[in-house]
Scaffold this active site. Structure first.
Site, mmCIF file in Angstrom:
data_model
loop_
_atom_site.group_PDB
_atom_site.id
_atom_site.type_symbol
_atom_site.label_atom_id
_atom_site.label_comp_id
_atom_site.label_asym_id
_atom_site.label_seq_id
_atom_site.Cartn_x
_atom_site.Cartn_y
_atom_site.Cartn_z
ATOM 1 N N ARG A 211 0.853 -1.201 0.000
ATOM 2 C CA ARG A 211 0.000 0.000 0.000
ATOM 3 C C ARG A 211 0.885 1.246 0.000
ATOM 4 O O ARG A 211 2.109 1.162 0.082
ATOM 5 C CB ARG A 211 -0.895 0.019 1.247
ATOM 6 C CG ARG A 211 -0.111 0.137 2.546
ATOM 7 C CD ARG A 211 -0.970 0.013 3.772
ATOM 8 N NE ARG A 211 -1.413 -1.352 3.928
ATOM 9 C CZ ARG A 211 -0.692 -2.304 4.513
ATOM 10 N NH1 ARG A 211 0.528 -2.031 4.985
ATOM 11 N NH2 ARG A 211 -1.143 -3.534 4.629
ATOM 12 N N ASP A 255 8.577 -11.316 5.810
ATOM 13 C CA ASP A 255 9.049 -10.372 6.813
ATOM 14 C C ASP A 255 10.506 -10.055 6.508
ATOM 15 O O ASP A 255 11.369 -10.942 6.561
ATOM 16 C CB ASP A 255 8.905 -10.981 8.208
ATOM 17 C CG ASP A 255 9.260 -9.994 9.317
ATOM 18 O OD1 ASP A 255 9.935 -8.994 9.036
ATOM 19 O OD2 ASP A 255 8.858 -10.244 10.471
ATOM 20 N N ALA A 280 10.112 -0.634 3.018
ATOM 21 C CA ALA A 280 9.411 -1.086 4.219
ATOM 22 C C ALA A 280 9.849 -0.272 5.433
ATOM 23 O O ALA A 280 11.036 0.026 5.611
ATOM 24 C CB ALA A 280 9.685 -2.569 4.459
ATOM 25 N N ASN A 290 9.598 7.972 27.713
ATOM 26 C CA ASN A 290 8.497 7.011 27.865
ATOM 27 C C ASN A 290 8.618 5.823 26.907
ATOM 28 O O ASN A 290 7.683 5.036 26.785
ATOM 29 C CB ASN A 290 7.153 7.706 27.612
ATOM 30 C CG ASN A 290 6.916 8.867 28.542
ATOM 31 O OD1 ASN A 290 7.207 8.770 29.731
ATOM 32 N ND2 ASN A 290 6.405 9.969 28.013
ATOM 33 N N ASN A 338 12.104 14.877 14.897
ATOM 34 C CA ASN A 338 10.665 15.029 15.118
ATOM 35 C C ASN A 338 10.334 14.582 16.534
ATOM 36 O O ASN A 338 10.807 13.536 16.980
ATOM 37 C CB ASN A 338 9.877 14.194 14.104
ATOM 38 C CG ASN A 338 8.488 14.732 13.866
ATOM 39 O OD1 ASN A 338 8.145 15.809 14.338
ATOM 40 N ND2 ASN A 338 7.687 13.986 13.140
ATOM 41 N N TYR A 344 12.556 6.491 15.133
ATOM 42 C CA TYR A 344 12.316 6.585 13.690
ATOM 43 C C TYR A 344 13.344 7.509 13.026
ATOM 44 O O TYR A 344 13.925 7.173 11.987
ATOM 45 C CB TYR A 344 10.899 7.101 13.456
ATOM 46 C CG TYR A 344 10.490 7.196 12.001
ATOM 47 C CD1 TYR A 344 10.139 6.059 11.294
ATOM 48 C CD2 TYR A 344 10.460 8.423 11.343
ATOM 49 C CE1 TYR A 344 9.761 6.137 9.960
ATOM 50 C CE2 TYR A 344 10.080 8.513 10.014
ATOM 51 C CZ TYR A 344 9.730 7.370 9.331
ATOM 52 O OH TYR A 344 9.356 7.458 8.009
ATOM 53 N N THR A 380 -1.137 9.961 2.545
ATOM 54 C CA THR A 380 -1.385 8.524 2.617
ATOM 55 C C THR A 380 -2.436 8.263 3.692
ATOM 56 O O THR A 380 -2.866 9.175 4.392
ATOM 57 C CB THR A 380 -0.098 7.759 2.976
ATOM 58 O OG1 THR A 380 0.329 8.169 4.285
ATOM 59 C CG2 THR A 380 1.016 8.040 1.974
#
Length: 439
Positions: A211, A255, A280, A290, A338, A344, A380
């Protein structure tokens, strides 16, 4: 999700209201279609001083646009500033563009040709580095859906190395790319290919292809003639198979973090891969204070470690054939950071480091180029779920004042993948409408 603000500014009342309030004025972007493969109008070729590279006019003649030396309404402007070697010479850049910049058609393109700043001549280095600040600033003020880029050709090189790059930047395919600096290598361009199907005869594998951006990349590579293998996790099998069926591609439920992932990819491509696209990726957002270790580790594993591992194994085994292309997906989060995304952003910054380090060595050892795309705010399903005000900020905080589409990223990947993009190596291209965040 539809961009209602963009639609509003396309109406007379919306234009009046947003102008009075000093709000952004996004222009609808014209993207590539079969019916509109080129910009509409001529290409204005200008030179600041004397050119330091050969063959510019010849390359521009193959851009798909009629090349002229004077026009009232150019669709594109290419300024050859390769001969600018002093601060005083920058005046020639101003003299060339100042009289014509207002005449650029909406959705137009400006490309400045420069050279690589010299470590041995600080005057030349200063003048050529100045072009980067010039281009980035002009991109932020040009408006009306137009874009501005800098392409650096090695000193003493030929413009032929820039042909695939100019073909991309001077076309509707680069609609959401602006303010970028592309530095070419001295590698000779690969063989010219059929422009309608440049990837014919090549097998391309795209990870995360069920997708979104991955599906768009698979679609554009298939459009360009590649035999596509679409890979995604087994949990997305149904969606992956629908995407593959639509494209006439092969679905590979796998995977990418599996220990035998490279072996299974090799088995799915017995004749080798001409294009490998690492798309991916996952997010597990939380502020560092946290964030448990498993959320950190899963993002690093999927987004970075699996890319490093499979790339190394496929190169070592010769699965990626000579003349092949590796394209990885980074992110502007890896450039600007960010909140809540230390994991990430670290993984995507790692992709940039991989590309810059591996690119030259892969070219020398395997005849393979390695590049990355860094998407900004792309429309998206994932971004549609972002809260309204954050989503609107993401859309407007770039020079084009709107979000991009998955196809914008896909077109950049397809440019990297082309056989004649050999001189484009170790590059990280932001597909972000010139986001106001980051470099």
């Amino acid at each position: 999700m539809a961009d209602r603000y963009l639609h509003l500014t396309g109406t007379a009342p919306g234009r009046f209201l947003t102008r009075r309030l000093g709000l952004p004025q996004p222009a609808p972007l014209r993207r590539w279609t079969l019916e509109t493969p080129h910009l509409e109008g001529p290409l204005l070729h200008l030179t600041a001083g004397a050119s330091a590279v050969t063959g510019v006019a010849e390359v521009l003649s193959r851009s798909g646009l009629p090349v002229v030396g004077d026009t009232d309404r150019p669709a594109a402007i290419v300024l050859d500033a390769t001969g600018v070697t002093t601060a005083a010479g920058l005046g020639d850049v101003h003299a060339a563009l100042h009289p014509v910049v207002r005449s650029l058609a909406p959705g137009g393109r400006i490309v400045v040709l420069g050279t690589v700043p010299s470590p041995d001549d600080h005057h030349q280095a200063a003048a050529q580095q100045a072009l980067e600040g010039f281009v980035r600033s002009l991109g932020k003020e040009i408006g009306r859906g137009s874009t501005v880029q800098l392409v650096r050709i090695p000193v003493g090189g030929a413009a032929q190395a820039a042909e695939s790059t100019l073909r991309f930047l001077l076309s509707p395919r680069s609609a959401y790319v602006s303010g970028q600096v592309i530095e070419l290598t001295t590698a000779a361009p690969g063989p010219a290919a059929d422009p309608a199907a440049p990837l014919t005869g090549r097998t391309a594998l795209v990870t995360g292809a069920a997708r979104g951006i991955g599906a768009a990349v698979a679609s554009v590579l298939a459009r360009d003639g590649a035999r596509v293998i679409a890979l995604d996790v087994p949990g997305s099998r149904e969606e992956l198979e629908r995407t593959a069926d639509r494209l006439g591609a092969t679905a590979l439920p796998l995977d990418i973090t599996a220990p035998d992932a490279a072996d299974r990819i090799a088995a799915a491509a017995p004749d080798g891969l001409g294009v490998l696209v690492h798309n991916a990726g996952i997010t597990r957002d939380r502020r560092l204070a946290n964030m448990p270790a498993d959320r950190w580790a899963s993002v690093i594993e999927v987004n970075l470690e699996s890319v490093l591992r499979t790339t190394d194994e496929l190169l070592k085994a010769g699965v990626i054939t000579r003349g092949g292309r590796i394209v990885a997906t980074a992110s502007i989060a890896g450039i600007a950071g960010n909140t809540g995304q230390t994991n990430y952003a670290a993984s995507k910054a790692g992709i940039i480091g991989l590309v810059r380090s591996l690119g030259p060595r892969a070219a020398a050892d395997h005849g393979v180029t390695v590049n990355a795309v860094a998407p900004g705010f792309i429309e998206t399903k994932m971004t549609a779920a972002v809260p309204l005000f954050i989503r609107e900020a993401g859309r407007r905080m770039n020079s084009l004042s709107q979000g991009g589409l998955p196809v914008d990223v896909a077109e950049a990947v397809a440019w990297f993948a082309q056989p004649d993009s050999t001189a484009v190596n170790g590059q990280m291209l932001r597909v972000c409408g010139q986001s106001l965040l980051g470099a």
